[in-house]
Design a protein around this motif. Structure first.
Motif, PDB file in Angstrom:
ATOM      1  N   ASN A  95     -48.699 -24.601   1.591  1.00 30.03           N
ATOM      2  CA  ASN A  95     -47.494 -24.487   2.420  1.00 30.03           C
ATOM      3  C   ASN A  95     -47.488 -23.223   3.266  1.00 30.03           C
ATOM      4  OD1 ASN A  95     -46.596 -22.449   0.630  1.00 30.03           O
ATOM      5  ND2 ASN A  95     -45.673 -24.007  -0.694  1.00 30.03           N
TER       6      ASN A  95
ATOM      7  N   SER B  65     -43.751 -30.029   8.279  1.00 30.48           N
ATOM      8  CA  SER B  65     -43.200 -28.883   7.575  1.00 30.48           C
ATOM      9  C   SER B  65     -41.702 -29.064   7.400  1.00 30.48           C
ATOM     10  CB  SER B  65     -43.479 -27.611   8.384  1.00 30.48           C
ATOM     11  OG  SER B  65     -42.742 -26.523   7.887  1.00 30.48           O
TER      12      SER B  65
ATOM     13  N   LYS C 247     -42.766 -16.735  16.952  1.00 27.33           N
ATOM     14  CA  LYS C 247     -42.655 -17.316  18.289  1.00 27.33           C
ATOM     15  C   LYS C 247     -43.717 -18.390  18.484  1.00 27.33           C
ATOM     16  CE  LYS C 247     -41.787 -15.912  22.957  1.00 27.33           C
ATOM     17  NZ  LYS C 247     -42.017 -15.042  24.037  1.00 27.33           N
TER      18      LYS C 247
ATOM     19  N   ARG D 102     -39.422  -9.038  15.444  1.00 28.60           N
ATOM     20  CA  ARG D 102     -39.101  -9.576  14.112  1.00 28.60           C
ATOM     21  C   ARG D 102     -38.930 -11.087  14.150  1.00 28.60           C
ATOM     22  NH1 ARG D 102     -39.906  -5.110  10.821  1.00 28.60           N
ATOM     23  NH2 ARG D 102     -38.738  -3.341  11.550  1.00 28.60           N
ATOM     24  N   ARG D 103     -39.736 -11.738  14.917  1.00 21.85           N
ATOM     25  CA  ARG D 103     -39.505 -13.155  15.176  1.00 21.85           C
ATOM     26  C   ARG D 103     -40.821 -13.918  15.178  1.00 21.85           C
ATOM     27  NH1 ARG D 103     -35.797 -15.111  19.004  1.00 21.85           N
ATOM     28  NH2 ARG D 103     -34.388 -13.445  18.445  1.00 21.85           N
TER      29      ARG D 103
ATOM     30  N   PHE E 163     -48.277 -20.481  16.091  1.00 24.99           N
ATOM     31  CA  PHE E 163     -47.105 -19.621  15.995  1.00 24.99           C
ATOM     32  C   PHE E 163     -47.592 -18.193  15.791  1.00 24.99           C
ATOM     33  CE2 PHE E 163     -44.994 -23.576  14.812  1.00 24.99           C
ATOM     34  CZ  PHE E 163     -43.792 -23.459  15.505  1.00 24.99           C
TER      35      PHE E 163
ATOM     36  N   THR F  33     -44.761 -13.023   7.249  1.00 24.14           N
ATOM     37  CA  THR F  33     -44.022 -12.185   8.184  1.00 24.14           C
ATOM     38  C   THR F  33     -43.313 -11.084   7.413  1.00 24.14           C
ATOM     39  OG1 THR F  33     -41.971 -13.438   8.002  1.00 24.14           O
ATOM     40  CG2 THR F  33     -43.600 -14.226   9.599  1.00 24.14           C
ATOM     41  N   ARG F  34     -42.677 -10.192   8.145  1.00 27.43           N
ATOM     42  CA  ARG F  34     -41.970  -9.140   7.416  1.00 27.43           C
ATOM     43  C   ARG F  34     -40.659  -8.770   8.119  1.00 27.43           C
ATOM     44  NH1 ARG F  34     -46.039  -4.207   8.979  1.00 27.43           N
ATOM     45  NH2 ARG F  34     -45.044  -3.628  10.902  1.00 27.43           N
TER      46      ARG F  34
ATOM     47  N   VAL G  95     -43.459 -17.961   6.918  1.00 28.68           N
ATOM     48  CA  VAL G  95     -42.513 -16.859   6.754  1.00 28.68           C
ATOM     49  C   VAL G  95     -43.012 -15.860   5.709  1.00 28.68           C
ATOM     50  CG1 VAL G  95     -41.090 -18.000   5.010  1.00 28.68           C
ATOM     51  CG2 VAL G  95     -40.063 -16.330   6.526  1.00 28.68           C
ATOM     52  N   LYS G  96     -43.817 -16.335   4.771  1.00 31.55           N
ATOM     53  CA  LYS G  96     -44.357 -15.430   3.751  1.00 31.55           C
ATOM     54  C   LYS G  96     -45.267 -14.379   4.371  1.00 31.55           C
ATOM     55  CE  LYS G  96     -44.867 -19.243   0.498  1.00 31.55           C
ATOM     56  NZ  LYS G  96     -45.867 -19.981  -0.271  1.00 31.55           N
TER      57      LYS G  96
ATOM     58  N   TYR H   2     -38.993  -4.006   0.267  1.00 36.49           N
ATOM     59  CA  TYR H   2     -38.714  -5.264  -0.431  1.00 36.49           C
ATOM     60  C   TYR H   2     -39.910  -5.683  -1.265  1.00 36.49           C
ATOM     61  CZ  TYR H   2     -41.236  -7.121   3.647  1.00 36.49           C
ATOM     62  OH  TYR H   2     -42.158  -7.346   4.632  1.00 36.49           O
TER      63      TYR H   2
ATOM     64  N   GLU I 262     -44.536 -29.475   2.609  1.00 34.43           N
ATOM     65  CA  GLU I 262     -45.387 -29.798   3.741  1.00 34.43           C
ATOM     66  C   GLU I 262     -45.758 -31.277   3.705  1.00 34.43           C
ATOM     67  OE1 GLU I 262     -46.431 -28.008   1.205  1.00 34.43           O
ATOM     68  OE2 GLU I 262     -48.453 -28.565   0.605  1.00 34.43           O
TER      69      GLU I 262
ATOM     70  N   THR J 206     -47.819 -23.897   6.998  1.00 34.32           N
ATOM     71  CA  THR J 206     -46.780 -24.652   7.698  1.00 34.32           C
ATOM     72  C   THR J 206     -45.838 -23.673   8.372  1.00 34.32           C
ATOM     73  OG1 THR J 206     -45.266 -24.636   5.814  1.00 34.32           O
ATOM     74  CG2 THR J 206     -46.837 -26.458   5.924  1.00 34.32           C
ATOM     75  N   ARG J 207     -45.054 -24.184   9.290  1.00 30.80           N
ATOM     76  CA  ARG J 207     -44.104 -23.317   9.985  1.00 30.80           C
ATOM     77  C   ARG J 207     -43.142 -22.679   8.982  1.00 30.80           C
ATOM     78  NH1 ARG J 207     -41.273 -20.193  10.961  1.00 30.80           N
ATOM     79  NH2 ARG J 207     -39.822 -19.845  12.659  1.00 30.80           N
ATOM     80  N   ALA J 208     -42.702 -23.469   8.018  1.00 28.87           N
ATOM     81  CA  ALA J 208     -41.750 -22.929   7.040  1.00 28.87           C
ATOM     82  C   ALA J 208     -42.428 -21.918   6.117  1.00 28.87           C
ATOM     83  CB  ALA J 208     -41.133 -24.059   6.224  1.00 28.87           C
ATOM     84  N   GLY J 209     -43.651 -22.210   5.723  1.00 26.25           N
ATOM     85  CA  GLY J 209     -44.343 -21.333   4.787  1.00 26.25           C
ATOM     86  C   GLY J 209     -44.876 -20.070   5.417  1.00 26.25           C
TER      87      GLY J 209
ATOM     88  N   ARG K 233     -37.756 -12.992  -1.311  1.00 30.42           N
ATOM     89  CA  ARG K 233     -37.935 -11.607  -0.850  1.00 30.42           C
ATOM     90  C   ARG K 233     -36.653 -10.865  -1.213  1.00 30.42           C
ATOM     91  NH1 ARG K 233     -40.415 -10.665   4.945  1.00 30.42           N
ATOM     92  NH2 ARG K 233     -42.270 -11.151   3.718  1.00 30.42           N
TER      93      ARG K 233
ATOM     94  N   LEU L 232     -39.992 -24.669   0.327  1.00 25.76           N
ATOM     95  CA  LEU L 232     -40.870 -25.227   1.354  1.00 25.76           C
ATOM     96  C   LEU L 232     -41.471 -26.554   0.917  1.00 25.76           C
ATOM     97  CD1 LEU L 232     -42.970 -21.963   1.461  1.00 25.76           C
ATOM     98  CD2 LEU L 232     -41.067 -22.456   2.973  1.00 25.76           C
TER      99      LEU L 232
END
Lengths: 575, 430
Positions: free
Chosen positions: B418, A208, B218, B215-216, B208, B429-430, B426-427, A141, A201, B421-424, A152, A199
């Motif tokens: 961002n 968030s 946590k 893939r999570r 986190f 992660t894979r 994600v960038k 990706y 913040e 942050t919890r939402a950001g 992504r 997103l």
């Protein structure tokens, strides 16, 4: 040929490992800028059954026999492209895999010898050759980031939810159930999709906020799992076919010979979103998505059956010879069985919370799966009734369809008598409409680090989870499992399930040795699963052994694992 | 006669004492090895002396061409904060002038305690805050570091990690944050973490972790047990400085031991030139500066343990020695001893014991100075950290960005806030 393949696999493994220097680094990396690197791992693994499988399993496996010998090579390349244009940052990621399960070539005869497999009506050498090995781009990706937007695009995995073992909200990517030896990294099958995150913040009380959206185009992506080799040890106890059963024209084994199984067409779009927020120590998410059901319902596609015209004179000789009346009625046509996977809508909530007074994390989630297709009990008579309007029989110059023919006062009782007990013979296929049920799934758990005298140098990580489910509008004995009980009996899904899971892990010798115990208890019927494992890390090497043991008083739910205790060892080289 | 015997005895005593004093001192140009190890006794912790005696380490005594204090950021050379702050309950910080508890990092310019009164029982905690605020002063930061786990026979396991660090705006929920992800080896690659913390020790932060295996992302407890090594190497927040628990600050119990002169390791006599990049940040790692440190296992003809870095000079500097324990029953260490450089408040040495008080790990930090040509950036940070597991006889070496492929950009512009942050996250992660 087989020997060559084995030697080839082992040689490649050894060459890769021992050609690497002591100072282990990525295979290749950007030494100037640190923007790209190529890394990977080579793993070899073997699993042995520790007990004999009973007769309700598709193939007989004796305790001590090897059921998988999977060799895996994974390579991944990551490249940070930096700022491309208009302030958009970009990075791409490629992960390839090659695997080969040698058990199909040098495992027990029931795996590796075509002649032996034919005794169990398994003539699928071609399928084995196709599925025992593969080389493919597993994930790939590109990430694009600009301000509050993140996208992504490509082959990827999304996993939502909170539970560690059972899936509740985590239903976007299908599970790879083709082998128990599949590596954890391969468990979720990547899908081609577009993922977009918006997103924010520090908005009001929220530290968030985020909306996570994904879209899987149906015309490009039809993956709903990995193909399983027919007669694989991973298949649940669906009963055993023996070549001698073919002598009985009304046996299930014989009936299967007049059927051809197809996968369902997967061409609908899949999509969904997650709205997440952090407020104080609480993370809260609302999730809604459309996906495909993960357990297919085998349905006989009567619509595809073409009209048949028969003369009664072709049927009468069978009455005396004991031949298959059903085969004659089909007149050479095969029944099409479609493994139906239906689109389902999933919505739910998840949360996690750090509970400071006890220094622990509490997690929970709940989801409603709408219109989940289920296998309902049927019998061979349903099949006959289904095709009856399309079977036309010429009897003494008059044309009857099969239904009328079977009710004919002269010949009907004779034919019905010849069909024997097919009225009550259960059939593991659905004929007609598929029953759909709403299923509610829910779970709660916590993680806590605790000190214990058993390990003065490190803590024990303790995880406890409860996962339950409820089928709405449930009627007793209306939904069957696609596998059988110990004596071949039909098993029914219960209205409620209750699973209690405990995971304990600690480390010794500076995290080099990690013992872990997973215990699962399922209430009603009682099933207890123990999975102790030991992992050792030495330099770039990882060694692991695990044992899978189940004690159960029934084959319902997790109880079907009762007959598949096994021991597994693996070694991995990381580079 | 009696007098002459007394005089003789006194003279002999003086000779012995003077000889002793002479031995326990060093001069630039000295090379200390097992043949003259007595020269460093008292100037370094006992485990360093043992390593030299065992032939694991050779120390080159040197002299810097600059004074470390002069190379700190100007705010940290300033003494105007004297008397402004004080330590309050639970090892917290208070701005006396503003009558505000737990001031935001943006409000604390320079060291909150530029001069520490060692008679004050809170002196070691003051040193901790000085260390922390100096660290925040270097952020926002983006780096690509290397950690090496080195065995006695020279086999090396390499870890590569990319991370961002920022001090949040004052309106943000948290005070400072880190995001990181492993890039190698494969079995850890992709593992990432998001950590946000408060200055207030009693306010729980956020942690986190992303695991590529499940893939999570946590949620984890933000408090770490401290003593555990992460990923085989001893990279824990508590080993990143000379004091006690950093994610469990209120449970640290500190004691000032002494002030003394010590031998402090530095890399290079002169500051390295920090290079301003096109985005306005300053590069201090291999990328941009070519700044690289060689570790023993890769130096031809190296004598000694393979985990010690090459090119280190040891200079005499004043230090404080402190001791710290944790009252948290989950803490898996016994007392730790830290040596803190007196004026820069940098960690120099630290030793940890197990819960039974037996020696467990001994470590030291090698420092390096940076100065940009435009004169706008200068600082002193640690270049290499060496942690030796005294039980298993293996070393963890952190040359950080001073390896090929490494980079460290300080004061980066346009930080993606961002991402923290919890939402950001994600960038990452894979």
């Amino acid at each position: 040929m087989l020997l060559k393949k084995y030697i080839c696999a082992v040689s490649v493994f050894i060459v890769i490992i021992f050609s690497l220097p002591d100072v282990t680094m990525a295979l290749l990396n950007d030494k100037k800028q640190g923007k790209w690197s190529l890394i990977g791992k080579a793993k070899t693994q073997a699993t042995f059954r520790t007990i004999d499988t009973p007769d309700n399993n598709q193939i007989p496996i004796e305790g001590g026999e090897m059921i998988s010998q999977r060799n895996l090579l994974m390579l991944e390349f990551r490249h940070d492209l930096g700022e491309l244009f208009f302030g958009i940052r970009s990075e791409y990621y490629l992960q390839g895999r090659a695997f080969y399960d040698g058990a199909w070539d040098y495992g027990p005869d029931v795996f590796s010898d075509a002649e032996t497999r034919r005794k169990y009506v398994l003539d699928n050498e071609h399928e084995i050759n196709e599925l025992e090995d593969d080389i493919e781009l597993f994930m790939g990706y590109i990430d694009l980031t600009s301000g509050p937007l993140f996208a992504r695009v490509g082959r990827q995995v999304i996993s939502w939810g909170e539970m560690s073992t059972k899936r509740i909200l985590d239903g976007i990517n299908p599970l790879d159930t083709s082998s128990l030896a599949v590596d954890l990294l391969e468990r979720l099958v990547p899908l081609d999709m577009l993922r977009i995150n918006l997103l924010a913040e520090n908005v009001g009380p929220f530290s968030s906020l985020g909306i996570d959206f994904y879209y899987v185009p149906g015309h490009l992506e039809d993956t709903i799992g990995e193909d399983i080799i027919d007669g694989s040890p991973v298949q649940p106890p669906i009963g055993r076919d023996l070549v001698e059963y073919l002598d009985d024209p009304y046996s299930l084994t014989s009936l299967k010979q007049v059927m051809t199984i197809f996968d369902d067409d997967i061409d609908s779009d899949r999509y969904g979103f997650k709205f997440g927020m952090m407020i104080g120590d609480l993370e809260l998410n609302y999730v809604n998505y459309r996906t495909y059901s993960d357990i297919p319902v085998p349905r006989i596609n009567i619509e595809k059956f073409e009209d048949v015209y028969l003369d009664v004179l072709t049927l009468l000789p069978l009455l005396t010879s004991g031949g298959s009346m059903i085969e004659a009625m089909l007149d050479g046509q095969k029944l099409e069985v479609v493994l139906e996977t239906e689109r389902i809508d999933v919505s739910g909530l998840s949360f996690n919370y750090y509970f400071a007074p006890f220094d622990m994390v509490i997690r929970g989630e709940a989801a409603l799966y709408e219109d989940v297709p289920k296998i309902t009990p049927g019998n061979v008579w349903d099949l006959i009734e289904g095709v009856a309007p399309k079977v036309h029989i010429d009897f003494m110059g008059d044309m009857y369809d099969l239904a009328e023919f079977l009710e004919h006062p002269l010949i009907g009782p004779i034919i019905q008598d010849a069909l024997g007990d097919v009225r009550t013979m259960e059939l593991p296929f659905t004929v007609g409409d598929i029953a759909r049920y709403d299923v509610l799934k829910y779970g709660i758990g916590f993680d806590k680090n605790v000190s214990c005298f058993l390990n003065p140098s490190a803590e024990f990580m303790l995880t406890f989870e409860y996962v339950g489910s409820k089928i709405r509008d449930y009627d007793e004995r209306t939904i069957i499992y696609p596998w059988q009980g110990e004596n071949g009996e039909t098993l029914y899904e219960p209205e409620y399930t209750h699973d209690f899971i405990m995971l304990v892990r600690t480390t010794y010798f500076d995290r080099q040795l990690t013992p872990q115990l997973v215990v699962m208890y399922e209430g009603k019927p009682n099933a207890l699963i123990f999975i102790p494992s030991l992992a050792l890390t030495m330099g770039q090497w990882d060694f692991e052994c695990s044992f899978f043991y189940t004690a159960s008083d029934s084959y319902e739910q997790e109880g079907f694992l009762e007959s598949r205790d096994e021991f597994s060892v693996s070694m991995t080289y990381n580079f | 006669m009696k007098i002459s015997i007394k005089l003789f005895a006194f003279a002999m005593l003086m000779v012995v004492l003077s000889a002793g004093w002479a031995f326990a001192d060093v001069a630039p140009g000295d090379v200390i090895d097992k043949t003259n190890v007595q020269k460093i006794e008292g100037l370094v912790p006992g485990y360093i002396v043992k390593w030299v005696k065992a032939g694991d380490m050779t120390m080159k005594i040197g002299k810097l061409d600059y004074h470390p204090m002069d190379n700190l950021q100007p705010a940290f050379q300033d003494k105007s904060n004297v008397g402004r702050y004080k330590i309050i309950e639970h090892n917290g910080l208070m701005d006396v002038k503003e009558n505000k508890k737990h001031p935001h990092p943006h409000d604390v310019k320079g060291f909150p305690f530029p001069e520490v009164d060692t008679s004050d029982p809170t002196a070691p905690v003051q040193m901790m805050y000085n260390f922390n605020f100096h660290e925040y002063g270097t952020w926002p930061l983006h780096f690509n570091d290397f950690w090496l786990l080195v065995s006695r026979d020279g086999k090396v396991k390499t870890f590569e990690i990319e991370a961002y660090r920022i001090v949040f705006d004052k309106k943000a929920t948290y005070d400072h944050g880190d995001v990181s992800r492993f890039k190698q080896p494969f079995n850890y690659a992709g593992t990432g973490s998001l950590v946000c913390n408060y200055i207030d020790p009693l306010k729980d932060g956020l942690r986190f972790v992303y695991s590529p295996l499940i893939r999570r992302v946590k949620r984890m407890s933000h408090r770490l047990p401290g003593s555990e090594s992460n990923f085989d190497v001893y990279v824990t927040p508590d080993n990143a400085w000379g004091g006690g628990p950093r994610t469990d600050i209120e449970n640290g119990r500190y004691k000032f031991i002494r002030e003394q002169t010590a031998l402090v390791p530095y890399l290079g006599k002169k500051p390295v030139t920090a290079v301003k990049n096109k985005n306005g940040g300053y590069e201090t790692g291999f990328r941009g500066t070519g700044n690289k440190v060689a570790i023993g296992f890769e130096v031809p003809g190296w004598k000694g343990a393979p985990w010690h870095p090459d090119g280190v000079i040891w200079v005499k500097r004043p230090v404080y020695v402190i001791e710290v324990t944790s009252v948290n029953s989950n803490y898996r260490w016994g007392p730790s001893e830290g040596w803190i450089e007196k004026d820069t408040f940098a960690a120099i040495f630290k030793s940890n014991t197990d819960v039974n008080g037996n020696p467990w790990t001994g470590m030291y930090w090698v420092r390096q100075a940076f100065k940009s040509d435009d004169g706008k950036y200068q600082d002193l940070h640690f270049a290499v950290q060496v942690i030796v597991d005294l039980k298993s006889d293996k070393g963890s070496v952190f040359p950080n960005s001073r390896r090929e492929g490494g980079f460290r950009t300080v004061w980066i512009k346009n930080v993606q806030k961002n991402l923290f942050t919890r939402a950001g996250f994600v960038k990452f992660t894979r």
